[in-house]
Design a protein around this motif. Structure first.
Motif, PDB file in Angstrom:
ATOM      1  N   PRO A 199      37.795  34.194  19.612  1.00 14.86           N
ATOM      2  CA  PRO A 199      37.615  33.984  21.078  1.00 14.86           C
ATOM      3  C   PRO A 199      36.477  34.145  22.002  1.00 14.86           C
ATOM      4  CG  PRO A 199      39.237  35.341  20.183  1.00 14.86           C
ATOM      5  CD  PRO A 199      38.686  35.377  18.810  1.00 14.86           C
ATOM      6  N   MET A 200      36.623  33.400  22.913  1.00 16.90           N
ATOM      7  CA  MET A 200      36.079  34.795  24.593  1.00 16.90           C
ATOM      8  C   MET A 200      36.980  34.766  25.186  1.00 16.90           C
ATOM      9  SD  MET A 200      33.548  32.625  26.527  1.00 16.90           S
ATOM     10  CE  MET A 200      33.016  32.620  28.728  1.00 16.90           C
ATOM     11  N   PRO A 201      37.554  35.713  25.827  1.00 16.65           N
ATOM     12  CA  PRO A 201      38.702  36.271  25.942  1.00 16.65           C
ATOM     13  C   PRO A 201      38.133  35.833  28.020  1.00 16.65           C
ATOM     14  CG  PRO A 201      36.181  37.724  26.520  1.00 16.65           C
ATOM     15  CD  PRO A 201      36.275  36.622  25.280  1.00 16.65           C
ATOM     16  N   PRO A 202      39.410  35.085  28.792  1.00 16.64           N
ATOM     17  CA  PRO A 202      38.945  35.137  29.846  1.00 16.64           C
ATOM     18  C   PRO A 202      38.634  36.129  30.963  1.00 16.64           C
ATOM     19  CG  PRO A 202      41.599  35.681  29.542  1.00 16.64           C
ATOM     20  CD  PRO A 202      40.540  36.122  28.309  1.00 16.64           C
ATOM     21  N   ASN A 203      38.196  35.070  31.788  1.00 14.61           N
ATOM     22  CA  ASN A 203      37.324  36.189  32.887  1.00 14.61           C
ATOM     23  C   ASN A 203      38.107  35.583  34.678  1.00 14.61           C
ATOM     24  OD1 ASN A 203      35.557  37.484  31.082  1.00 14.61           O
ATOM     25  ND2 ASN A 203      34.816  35.673  30.618  1.00 14.61           N
ATOM     26  N   PRO A 204      39.225  36.134  35.245  1.00 16.55           N
ATOM     27  CA  PRO A 204      39.975  35.613  35.625  1.00 16.55           C
ATOM     28  C   PRO A 204      39.275  36.625  37.049  1.00 16.55           C
ATOM     29  CG  PRO A 204      41.824  37.319  34.435  1.00 16.55           C
ATOM     30  CD  PRO A 204      39.657  36.720  33.677  1.00 16.55           C
ATOM     31  N   ASN A 205      38.859  37.519  36.728  1.00 19.42           N
ATOM     32  CA  ASN A 205      38.342  38.671  38.274  1.00 19.42           C
ATOM     33  C   ASN A 205      36.912  38.103  39.079  1.00 19.42           C
ATOM     34  OD1 ASN A 205      40.798  39.533  37.737  1.00 19.42           O
ATOM     35  ND2 ASN A 205      39.576  41.236  36.661  1.00 19.42           N
ATOM     36  N   ILE A 206      36.373  36.445  37.551  1.00 19.47           N
ATOM     37  CA  ILE A 206      34.847  36.642  38.511  1.00 19.47           C
ATOM     38  C   ILE A 206      34.715  35.595  39.898  1.00 19.47           C
ATOM     39  CG2 ILE A 206      34.520  34.931  36.626  1.00 19.47           C
ATOM     40  CD1 ILE A 206      31.572  35.184  36.239  1.00 19.47           C
ATOM     41  N   SER A 207      34.752  35.304  39.990  1.00 20.21           N
ATOM     42  CA  SER A 207      34.884  34.854  41.668  1.00 20.21           C
ATOM     43  C   SER A 207      34.924  33.115  41.418  1.00 20.21           C
ATOM     44  CB  SER A 207      33.968  35.133  42.992  1.00 20.21           C
ATOM     45  OG  SER A 207      32.407  34.625  42.936  1.00 20.21           O
ATOM     46  N   ASP A 208      34.906  32.043  41.869  1.00 13.29           N
ATOM     47  CA  ASP A 208      34.781  30.767  41.517  1.00 13.29           C
ATOM     48  C   ASP A 208      33.389  30.472  42.430  1.00 13.29           C
ATOM     49  OD1 ASP A 208      37.198  30.323  40.859  1.00 13.29           O
ATOM     50  OD2 ASP A 208      37.556  29.276  42.467  1.00 13.29           O
ATOM     51  N   ALA A 209      32.615  30.956  42.780  1.00 14.20           N
ATOM     52  CA  ALA A 209      30.699  31.259  43.222  1.00 14.20           C
ATOM     53  C   ALA A 209      30.089  31.075  42.319  1.00 14.20           C
ATOM     54  CB  ALA A 209      31.133  31.130  44.989  1.00 14.20           C
ATOM     55  N   ASP A 210      30.731  32.787  42.045  1.00 14.87           N
ATOM     56  CA  ASP A 210      29.627  33.539  40.856  1.00 14.87           C
ATOM     57  C   ASP A 210      30.126  32.701  39.887  1.00 14.87           C
ATOM     58  OD1 ASP A 210      29.284  35.673  42.274  1.00 14.87           O
ATOM     59  OD2 ASP A 210      30.164  36.517  41.384  1.00 14.87           O
ATOM     60  N   ILE A 211      31.552  32.058  38.925  1.00 14.14           N
ATOM     61  CA  ILE A 211      31.264  30.792  37.612  1.00 14.14           C
ATOM     62  C   ILE A 211      30.387  29.701  38.340  1.00 14.14           C
ATOM     63  CG2 ILE A 211      32.372  28.727  36.663  1.00 14.14           C
ATOM     64  CD1 ILE A 211      35.097  31.823  36.940  1.00 14.14           C
TER      65      ILE A 211
END
Length: 110
Positions: free
Chosen positions: A85-97
């Protein structure tokens, strides 16, 4: 004839403004490094997860690819590229995503 030329010019101008250059690769690399993405992904070879170029190829004709990839980055995923599985990355900003996804879908240019 002039009306047709004007209409063609407007259409071409509109199409040109829709075309977008890939995000700056150096900025994307910084985002990938700072969020530990490169621990599992590389640009052109499989590590733990798929190569970014393989992700781009898989989604090249998918109109919903940007939304799907953004969701996978933020929330994680499983079973998409195999059993790991790919772990979640909740701390990356929407702009960076958004920048990372645009870069991936542009073919992960270096």
């Amino acid at each position: 004839m002039k009306v047709r030329n004007v209409a063609l010019g407007v259409a071409l101008l509109a199409m040109g403004s829709m075309a977008q250059a890939a995000p700056d690769a150096a900025k994307v690399q910084d985002i990938l490094s700072k969020n530990a993405c490169l621990a599992c992904h590389a640009i052109d070879k499989k590590l733990v997860g798929p190569a970014y170029k393989d992700v781009a190829a898989k989604h090249k004709d998918d109109a919903n690819a940007a939304q799907l990839l953004a969701k996978h980055i933020k929330e994680g995923s499983s079973g998409v590229w195999g059993p790991i599985p790919m772990p979640p990355n909740p701390n990356i900003s929407d702009a960076d995503i958004k920048l990372v996804v645009e870069w991936i879908l542009a073919g992960a240019p270096q």
